[in-house]
Design an enzyme around this catalytic site. Structure first.
Site, PDB file in Angstrom:
ATOM      1  N   GLY A  15       0.451  -1.249   0.253  1.00 19.14           N
ATOM      2  CA  GLY A  15       0.032  -0.015  -0.700  1.00 19.14           C
ATOM      3  C   GLY A  15       0.643   1.332   0.192  1.00 19.14           C
ATOM      4  O   GLY A  15       0.780   2.049   0.316  1.00 19.14           O
ATOM      5  N   GLY A  16       2.388   1.353  -1.115  1.00 20.67           N
ATOM      6  CA  GLY A  16       3.357   1.740  -0.696  1.00 20.67           C
ATOM      7  C   GLY A  16       2.840   3.633  -1.873  1.00 20.67           C
ATOM      8  O   GLY A  16       3.491   4.285  -1.290  1.00 20.67           O
ATOM      9  N   ARG A  18       0.837   5.908  -1.803  1.00 22.46           N
ATOM     10  CA  ARG A  18       0.355   7.067  -0.977  1.00 22.46           C
ATOM     11  C   ARG A  18      -0.132   7.058   0.361  1.00 22.46           C
ATOM     12  O   ARG A  18      -0.088   5.637   1.569  1.00 22.46           O
ATOM     13  CB  ARG A  18      -0.788   7.372  -2.260  1.00 22.46           C
ATOM     14  N   ASP A  64      -1.951  -7.549  -5.670  1.00 17.73           N
ATOM     15  CA  ASP A  64      -2.752  -7.331  -4.560  1.00 17.73           C
ATOM     16  C   ASP A  64      -2.360  -7.873  -3.705  1.00 17.73           C
ATOM     17  O   ASP A  64      -2.217  -9.328  -3.873  1.00 17.73           O
ATOM     18  CB  ASP A  64      -4.390  -8.013  -5.434  1.00 17.73           C
ATOM     19  N   VAL A  65      -2.587  -7.904  -2.694  1.00 20.45           N
ATOM     20  CA  VAL A  65      -1.746  -8.323  -1.337  1.00 20.45           C
ATOM     21  C   VAL A  65      -2.630  -9.320  -1.126  1.00 20.45           C
ATOM     22  O   VAL A  65      -2.498 -10.490  -0.416  1.00 20.45           O
ATOM     23  CB  VAL A  65      -1.192  -7.873  -0.272  1.00 20.45           C
ATOM     24  N   SER A 143      -3.943  -0.580  14.266  1.00 23.79           N
ATOM     25  CA  SER A 143      -5.396   0.855  14.195  1.00 23.79           C
ATOM     26  C   SER A 143      -5.896   0.800  15.392  1.00 23.79           C
ATOM     27  O   SER A 143      -5.830  -0.229  15.935  1.00 23.79           O
ATOM     28  CB  SER A 143      -6.733   0.613  13.044  1.00 23.79           C
ATOM     29  N   TYR A 156     -14.271  -4.205   9.887  1.00 19.68           N
ATOM     30  CA  TYR A 156     -12.457  -3.526   9.836  1.00 19.68           C
ATOM     31  C   TYR A 156     -12.175  -3.030  10.827  1.00 19.68           C
ATOM     32  O   TYR A 156     -10.502  -3.870  11.278  1.00 19.68           O
ATOM     33  CB  TYR A 156     -12.973  -1.589   9.491  1.00 19.68           C
ATOM     34  N   LYS A 160      -8.482  -5.571  12.362  1.00 22.53           N
ATOM     35  CA  LYS A 160      -7.476  -5.509  13.227  1.00 22.53           C
ATOM     36  C   LYS A 160      -6.805  -6.028  14.712  1.00 22.53           C
ATOM     37  O   LYS A 160      -5.411  -5.927  14.525  1.00 22.53           O
ATOM     38  CB  LYS A 160      -7.305  -3.625  12.615  1.00 22.53           C
TER      39      LYS A 160
HETATM   40  N1  LIG Z   1      -5.399   7.050   8.041  1.00 21.94           N
HETATM   41  C1  LIG Z   1      -6.031   6.941   9.547  1.00 21.94           C
HETATM   42  O1  LIG Z   1      -6.520   7.231  10.126  1.00 21.94           O
HETATM   43  C2  LIG Z   1      -5.555   5.206   9.654  1.00 21.94           C
HETATM   44  C3  LIG Z   1      -5.810   5.345  11.067  1.00 21.94           C
HETATM   45  C4  LIG Z   1      -5.387   3.830  11.785  1.00 21.94           C
HETATM   46  C5  LIG Z   1      -5.180   2.913  10.768  1.00 21.94           C
HETATM   47  N2  LIG Z   1      -4.363   3.056   9.085  1.00 21.94           N
HETATM   48  C6  LIG Z   1      -3.712   2.161   8.621  1.00 21.94           C
HETATM   49  O2  LIG Z   1      -3.115   2.676   7.906  1.00 21.94           O
HETATM   50  C7  LIG Z   1      -2.252   1.912   6.722  1.00 21.94           C
HETATM   51  C8  LIG Z   1      -2.659   2.944   5.195  1.00 21.94           C
HETATM   52  O3  LIG Z   1      -3.550   3.533   5.033  1.00 21.94           O
HETATM   53  P1  LIG Z   1      -4.273   5.225   4.726  1.00 21.94           P
HETATM   54  O4  LIG Z   1      -4.706   5.693   5.963  1.00 21.94           O
HETATM   55  O5  LIG Z   1      -3.022   5.475   4.503  1.00 21.94           O
HETATM   56  O6  LIG Z   1      -5.346   5.145   3.540  1.00 21.94           O
HETATM   57  P2  LIG Z   1      -4.965   5.338   1.612  1.00 21.94           P
HETATM   58  O7  LIG Z   1      -6.064   4.921   1.613  1.00 21.94           O
HETATM   59  O8  LIG Z   1      -4.486   6.961   2.236  1.00 21.94           O
HETATM   60  O9  LIG Z   1      -3.838   4.111   1.379  1.00 21.94           O
HETATM   61  C9  LIG Z   1      -4.051   2.747   1.072  1.00 21.94           C
HETATM   62  C10 LIG Z   1      -3.236   2.072   0.577  1.00 21.94           C
HETATM   63  O10 LIG Z   1      -3.240   0.672  -0.020  1.00 21.94           O
HETATM   64  C11 LIG Z   1      -3.801   0.240  -0.875  1.00 21.94           C
HETATM   65  N3  LIG Z   1      -4.335  -0.874  -1.314  1.00 21.94           N
HETATM   66  C12 LIG Z   1      -5.174  -1.074  -0.451  1.00 21.94           C
HETATM   67  N4  LIG Z   1      -6.128  -2.329  -1.014  1.00 21.94           N
HETATM   68  C13 LIG Z   1      -4.725  -3.061  -1.214  1.00 21.94           C
HETATM   69  C14 LIG Z   1      -4.597  -4.220  -1.850  1.00 21.94           C
HETATM   70  N5  LIG Z   1      -5.471  -5.480  -1.585  1.00 21.94           N
HETATM   71  N6  LIG Z   1      -2.954  -4.636  -2.374  1.00 21.94           N
HETATM   72  C15 LIG Z   1      -2.385  -3.542  -2.395  1.00 21.94           C
HETATM   73  N7  LIG Z   1      -2.607  -2.190  -2.015  1.00 21.94           N
HETATM   74  C16 LIG Z   1      -3.538  -1.871  -1.862  1.00 21.94           C
HETATM   75  C17 LIG Z   1      -4.158   1.402  -1.664  1.00 21.94           C
HETATM   76  O11 LIG Z   1      -3.919   1.177  -3.310  1.00 21.94           O
HETATM   77  C18 LIG Z   1      -3.991   3.041  -1.413  1.00 21.94           C
HETATM   78  O12 LIG Z   1      -2.195   3.174  -1.681  1.00 21.94           O
HETATM   79  C19 LIG Z   1      -3.883   0.863   6.635  1.00 21.94           C
HETATM   80  O13 LIG Z   1      -3.702  -0.210   7.132  1.00 21.94           O
HETATM   81  C20 LIG Z   1      -4.774   1.775   7.317  1.00 21.94           C
HETATM   82  O14 LIG Z   1      -5.601   0.657   8.161  1.00 21.94           O
HETATM   83  C21 LIG Z   1      -4.746   4.933   8.632  1.00 21.94           C
END
Ligand SMILES: NC(=O)c1ccc[n+]([C@@H]2O[C@H](COP(=O)([O-])OP(=O)(O)OC[C@H]3O[C@@H](n4cnc5c(N)ncnc54)[C@H](O)[C@@H]3O)[C@@H](O)[C@H]2O)c1
Length: 274
Positions: A15-16, A18, A64-65, A143, A156, A160
């Site tokens: 998920g790198g 963005r 896709d992971v 999370s 969700y 987690k």
């Molecule tokens: N933003 C928050 O407030 C928050 C809080 C707690 C935890 N998180 C966790 O942090 C992590 C990153 O979140 P973020 O806010 O940067 O989200 P984001 O949606 O901006 O980024 C997530 C990335 O994961 C990729 N992705 C999604 N499904 C995928 C798959 N099946 N295979 C490969 N890539 C995939 C997406 O394309 C995206 O680039 C997530 O696990 C999220 O649950 C986020």
């Protein structure tokens, strides 16, 4: 594979493309790593690759992971290109916020297959490489929703919470090969995901409830992950770390009680030195 590539540590971030994952990738780049950004969003991955403009140091892989064959193919490509893996960050995640009784099985599977199956599959494929090296570190991105239950997060939050336990399972086994596995539990962070699921009212509630009174930044998450992957954390294994401004610690952090926090001028004016 050139000799300079052989000596640089290699970090894989799922998920790198963005958000938090990209910030983690940038942390590793700034700390002398070769970086693999793995994502299923080809368009965003392409634009990130262009923006970073580090073709010798960054490998962007579309995968896709949740798909075992795609994850294994990615691990093979990383080995082919860089010859080793020193850090894996299971960051790819999706969120669906809906009432438990309205969450469809497809939505449940989508969240669980990405957030939990993805970490299982990547830890197996990349963990095997680290186990053979007898070194490496895995950090999972869970999370605060995996620590505390709340409405609308049946899929969700469950994914987690399971990821936190998966961390301990892997720490117990992979530790025997010198591979450490830890997990961070971010509080709210300003990303595309947060924009999708945090309404104005939710944002204001977070400001009220989190002792530090704000969202975290992607850089704060990256700094914590970087530390856990570094030799500074060499005896830390199987632990979760909430990076949440005190949200998890504040337990009965009712807004009414918080509003009773004394003004700084009044602190220590009661004559007590305890
Ligand atoms: N933003 C928050 O407030 C928050 C809080 C707690 C935890 N998180 C966790 O942090 C992590 C990153 O979140 P973020 O806010 O940067 O989200 P984001 O949606 O901006 O980024 C997530 C990335 O994961 C990729 N992705 C999604 N499904 C995928 C798959 N099946 N295979 C490969 N890539 C995939 C997406 O394309 C995206 O680039 C997530 O696990 C999220 O649950 C986020």
């Amino acid at each position: 594979m050139s000799s300079s590539q052989q000596t640089s540590p290699v970090a894989v971030v799922t998920g790198g493309a963005r958000g938090i994952g990209l910030a983690i990738g940038q942390w590793f780049l700034a700390h002398g790593h070769k970086v693999v950004l793995l994502d299923n969003d080809q368009a965003t991955l392409d634009s990130t690759e262009k923006t970073l403009h580090r073709p010798d140091d960054v490998l962007c892989l579309h995968a896709d992971v949740s798909q075992p064959d795609q994850v294994q193919a990615a691990a093979d490509q990383v080995l082919e290109r860089f010859g080793r893996v020193d850090a894996l960050v299971n960051n790819a995640g999706v969120a669906v916020f809906k009432p438990a009784l309205e969450t469809t099985f497809q939505e449940w599977r989508h969240v669980l297959s990405t957030n939990l199956d993805g970490a299982f599959l990547c830890s197996q494929a990349f963990g095997a490489i680290m186990a053979r090296q007898r070194s490496g570190a895995i950090v999972n991105i869970a999370s605060i929703s995996g620590l505390r239950a709340s409405t609308l997060r049946v899929a969700y939050g469950t994914s987690k919470a399971a990821l936190i336990h998966l961390t301990k399972q892997h720490a117990a086994e992979l530790g025997n090969y010198g591979v450490r596995v830890n997990v961070i539990c971010p509080g709210p962070v300003e990303t595309e995901m947060a924009k999708l699921v945090h309404s104005v009212a939710i944002r204001s509630d977070y400001y009220d409830t989190i002792p530090l009174g704000r969202y975290g930044s992607t850089e704060e998450m990256a700094n914590t992950v970087g530390f856990l992957c570094s030799s500074q954390a060499s005896f830390i294994n199987g632990q979760y770390l909430a990076v949440d401004g005190g949200f998890d610690a504040s337990g009965v952090g009712l807004p009414t009680l918080r509003r009773n926090t004394p003004e700084l001028n009044d602190v220590g004016q009661s004559g007590s030195h305890a």
